[in-house]
Design a protein around this motif. Structure first.
Motif, PDB file in Angstrom:
ATOM      1  N   ASN A 269       0.835  -1.204   0.000  1.00 57.31           N
ATOM      2  CA  ASN A 269       0.000   0.000   0.000  1.00 57.31           C
ATOM      3  C   ASN A 269       0.872   1.257   0.000  1.00 57.31           C
ATOM      4  N   GLY A 270       1.651   1.426   1.042  1.00 52.38           N
ATOM      5  CA  GLY A 270       2.617   2.515   1.104  1.00 52.38           C
ATOM      6  C   GLY A 270       2.065   3.891   1.418  1.00 52.38           C
ATOM      7  N   PHE A 271       0.748   4.033   1.544  1.00 48.94           N
ATOM      8  CA  PHE A 271       0.153   5.354   1.765  1.00 48.94           C
ATOM      9  C   PHE A 271      -0.813   5.266   2.936  1.00 48.94           C
ATOM     10  N   ALA A 272      -0.640   6.147   3.909  1.00 50.56           N
ATOM     11  CA  ALA A 272      -1.414   6.048   5.153  1.00 50.56           C
ATOM     12  C   ALA A 272      -2.158   7.332   5.477  1.00 50.56           C
ATOM     13  N   THR A 273      -3.222   7.191   6.230  1.00 46.05           N
ATOM     14  CA  THR A 273      -3.849   8.306   6.923  1.00 46.05           C
ATOM     15  C   THR A 273      -3.296   8.291   8.345  1.00 46.05           C
ATOM     16  N   VAL A 274      -2.639   9.380   8.728  1.00 45.17           N
ATOM     17  CA  VAL A 274      -1.991   9.493  10.037  1.00 45.17           C
ATOM     18  C   VAL A 274      -2.859  10.382  10.915  1.00 45.17           C
ATOM     19  N   ILE A 275      -3.278   9.863  12.064  1.00 45.26           N
ATOM     20  CA  ILE A 275      -4.244  10.557  12.919  1.00 45.26           C
ATOM     21  C   ILE A 275      -3.649  10.739  14.307  1.00 45.26           C
ATOM     22  N   SER A 276      -3.617  11.989  14.775  1.00 42.84           N
ATOM     23  CA  SER A 276      -3.044  12.299  16.088  1.00 42.84           C
ATOM     24  C   SER A 276      -3.985  13.186  16.887  1.00 42.84           C
TER      25      SER A 276
ATOM     26  N   ALA B 289       0.015  10.599   3.961  1.00 41.32           N
ATOM     27  CA  ALA B 289       1.427  10.604   3.592  1.00 41.32           C
ATOM     28  C   ALA B 289       1.900   9.219   3.191  1.00 41.32           C
ATOM     29  N   PRO B 290       2.850   9.159   2.235  1.00 38.62           N
ATOM     30  CA  PRO B 290       3.513   7.887   1.963  1.00 38.62           C
ATOM     31  C   PRO B 290       4.445   7.547   3.118  1.00 38.62           C
ATOM     32  N   LEU B 291       4.400   6.312   3.563  1.00 35.33           N
ATOM     33  CA  LEU B 291       5.254   5.861   4.656  1.00 35.33           C
ATOM     34  C   LEU B 291       5.948   4.574   4.241  1.00 35.33           C
ATOM     35  N   MET B 292       7.192   4.415   4.665  1.00 34.91           N
ATOM     36  CA  MET B 292       7.893   3.152   4.446  1.00 34.91           C
ATOM     37  C   MET B 292       8.071   2.468   5.787  1.00 34.91           C
ATOM     38  N   LEU B 293       8.243   1.159   5.719  1.00 36.11           N
ATOM     39  CA  LEU B 293       8.311   0.342   6.925  1.00 36.11           C
ATOM     40  C   LEU B 293       9.712  -0.204   7.120  1.00 36.11           C
ATOM     41  N   ASP B 294      10.310   0.104   8.263  1.00 37.18           N
ATOM     42  CA  ASP B 294      11.542  -0.548   8.700  1.00 37.18           C
ATOM     43  C   ASP B 294      11.156  -1.693   9.632  1.00 37.18           C
ATOM     44  N   PRO B 295      11.821  -2.836   9.546  1.00 38.80           N
ATOM     45  CA  PRO B 295      11.440  -3.974  10.388  1.00 38.80           C
ATOM     46  C   PRO B 295      11.815  -3.816  11.852  1.00 38.80           C
ATOM     47  N   ASP B 296      12.697  -2.886  12.177  1.00 41.52           N
ATOM     48  CA  ASP B 296      13.136  -2.689  13.561  1.00 41.52           C
ATOM     49  C   ASP B 296      12.383  -1.546  14.217  1.00 41.52           C
ATOM     50  N   PRO B 297      12.122  -1.598  15.519  1.00 43.72           N
ATOM     51  CA  PRO B 297      12.400  -2.753  16.381  1.00 43.72           C
ATOM     52  C   PRO B 297      11.322  -3.826  16.234  1.00 43.72           C
ATOM     53  N   ALA B 298      11.734  -5.063  16.436  1.00 44.60           N
ATOM     54  CA  ALA B 298      10.795  -6.180  16.377  1.00 44.60           C
ATOM     55  C   ALA B 298       9.803  -6.070  17.542  1.00 44.60           C
ATOM     56  N   PRO B 299       8.589  -6.574  17.414  1.00 43.66           N
ATOM     57  CA  PRO B 299       8.138  -7.374  16.278  1.00 43.66           C
ATOM     58  C   PRO B 299       7.451  -6.574  15.169  1.00 43.66           C
ATOM     59  N   TYR B 300       7.107  -5.310  15.447  1.00 44.74           N
ATOM     60  CA  TYR B 300       6.229  -4.586  14.526  1.00 44.74           C
ATOM     61  C   TYR B 300       6.942  -3.590  13.619  1.00 44.74           C
ATOM     62  N   GLY B 301       8.141  -3.136  13.995  1.00 43.74           N
ATOM     63  CA  GLY B 301       8.869  -2.214  13.147  1.00 43.74           C
ATOM     64  C   GLY B 301       8.500  -0.757  13.361  1.00 43.74           C
ATOM     65  N   THR B 302       8.937   0.087  12.419  1.00 42.91           N
ATOM     66  CA  THR B 302       8.755   1.540  12.494  1.00 42.91           C
ATOM     67  C   THR B 302       8.321   2.080  11.150  1.00 42.91           C
ATOM     68  N   LEU B 303       7.322   2.944  11.159  1.00 46.57           N
ATOM     69  CA  LEU B 303       6.879   3.644   9.954  1.00 46.57           C
ATOM     70  C   LEU B 303       7.627   4.972   9.862  1.00 46.57           C
ATOM     71  N   ILE B 304       8.127   5.302   8.678  1.00 47.67           N
ATOM     72  CA  ILE B 304       8.946   6.499   8.497  1.00 47.67           C
ATOM     73  C   ILE B 304       8.481   7.256   7.258  1.00 47.67           C
ATOM     74  N   GLY B 305       8.419   8.579   7.368  1.00 45.52           N
ATOM     75  CA  GLY B 305       8.046   9.412   6.230  1.00 45.52           C
ATOM     76  C   GLY B 305       8.281  10.867   6.545  1.00 45.52           C
ATOM     77  N   HIS B 306       7.530  11.745   5.898  1.00 44.15           N
ATOM     78  CA  HIS B 306       7.681  13.178   6.155  1.00 44.15           C
ATOM     79  C   HIS B 306       6.387  13.911   5.823  1.00 44.15           C
ATOM     80  N   LEU B 307       6.254  15.074   6.422  1.00 42.81           N
ATOM     81  CA  LEU B 307       5.139  15.979   6.149  1.00 42.81           C
ATOM     82  C   LEU B 307       5.707  17.336   5.769  1.00 42.81           C
ATOM     83  N   ALA B 308       4.876  18.177   5.183  1.00 43.80           N
ATOM     84  CA  ALA B 308       5.287  19.562   4.930  1.00 43.80           C
ATOM     85  C   ALA B 308       5.541  20.260   6.265  1.00 43.80           C
ATOM     86  N   LYS B 309       6.610  21.049   6.317  1.00 45.13           N
ATOM     87  CA  LYS B 309       6.922  21.745   7.568  1.00 45.13           C
ATOM     88  C   LYS B 309       5.801  22.711   7.943  1.00 45.13           C
ATOM     89  N   ALA B 310       5.081  23.224   6.955  1.00 45.99           N
ATOM     90  CA  ALA B 310       3.963  24.138   7.236  1.00 45.99           C
ATOM     91  C   ALA B 310       2.771  23.422   7.848  1.00 45.99           C
TER      92      ALA B 310
END
Length: 209
Positions: free
Chosen positions: A22-29, A40-61
């Motif tokens: 999929n690669g594209f998420a709705t991020v809710i805070s 935003a598009p997010l990529m998945l790193d496998p660490d830390p186990a077991p679930y990993g980390t989602l990484i991406g970026h947003l506009a600074k504004a």
């Protein structure tokens, strides 16, 4: 997320595979002003186990990342195939007529504390990895290094990095698993005839185990 047992998907490898496809998420805070959502598009790193980390970026504004309440988990939602399921697909419609429409869908919820970063080297690494990931299928992939370095540095100043170490991961695949086998076959065939091959394939995968 409400997940009846027959729609639950907890296998981390399958959930990770779906997130990567999929690669594209709705991020809710939660913020001081209430809920805020970004896409935003997010990529998945496998660490830390077991679930990993989602990484991406947003506009600074975009105030989302800096306004997110650090005491409350952020939610990233990934969607899979979805669509309307007519009772006309079901063999049961002809047998007894006790059928109603529904909606088939797949969804993944990833929860964690949102982290923010603006280090230029880390941001460059993130945008480079994201670009390489999505350009890989092209015959002649574009690379961040193809753009002038000073232009890239200027663009980096306009974004803020986000990371979501996943503390909880939920998957729901509602694809007719609760229907009799004849209705499942009818749903797959009907979706194909109605021009919904992706959803038909998703139903086929789900009901075959």
């Amino acid at each position: 997320m409400y997940i009846p047992a027959h729609f639950a998907e907890s296998r981390v490898d399958l959930l990770h595979g779906a997130i990567r496809r999929n690669g594209f998420a709705t991020v809710i805070s939660m913020t001081a002003d209430g809920l805020v959502a970004s896409h935003a598009p997010l990529m998945l790193d496998p660490d830390p186990a077991p679930y990993g980390t989602l990484i991406g970026h947003l506009a600074k504004a975009n105030p989302h990342a800096r306004a997110a309440d650090p005491s409350v988990q952020t939610l990233a939602v990934f969607r899979g195939p979805d669509g309307y399921i007519t009772p006309s697909y079901y063999a049961a419609k002809q047998e007894h007529g006790k059928v109603v429409p529904t909606w088939n869908y797949a969804a993944i919820h990833a929860y964690g504390r949102l982290e923010v970063f603006d280090d230029p080297d880390r941001l460059l690494a993130v945008v480079t990895r994201l670009t390489d990931l999505h350009e890989a299928k092209r015959a002649q992939p574009w690379a961040v290094a193809d753009a002038p370095a000073d232009f890239v540095q200027g663009m980096l100043r306009g974004i803020i990095g986000i990371a979501l170490p996943i503390a909880r991961l939920e998957g729901k695949v509602k694809m007719s698993q609760n229907r009799p086998a004849a209705d499942q076959r009818g749903t797959i065939d009907g979706l194909r005839l109605d021009g919904e091959p992706a959803l038909a394939e998703a139903v086929g995968r789900a009901v075959s185990g």
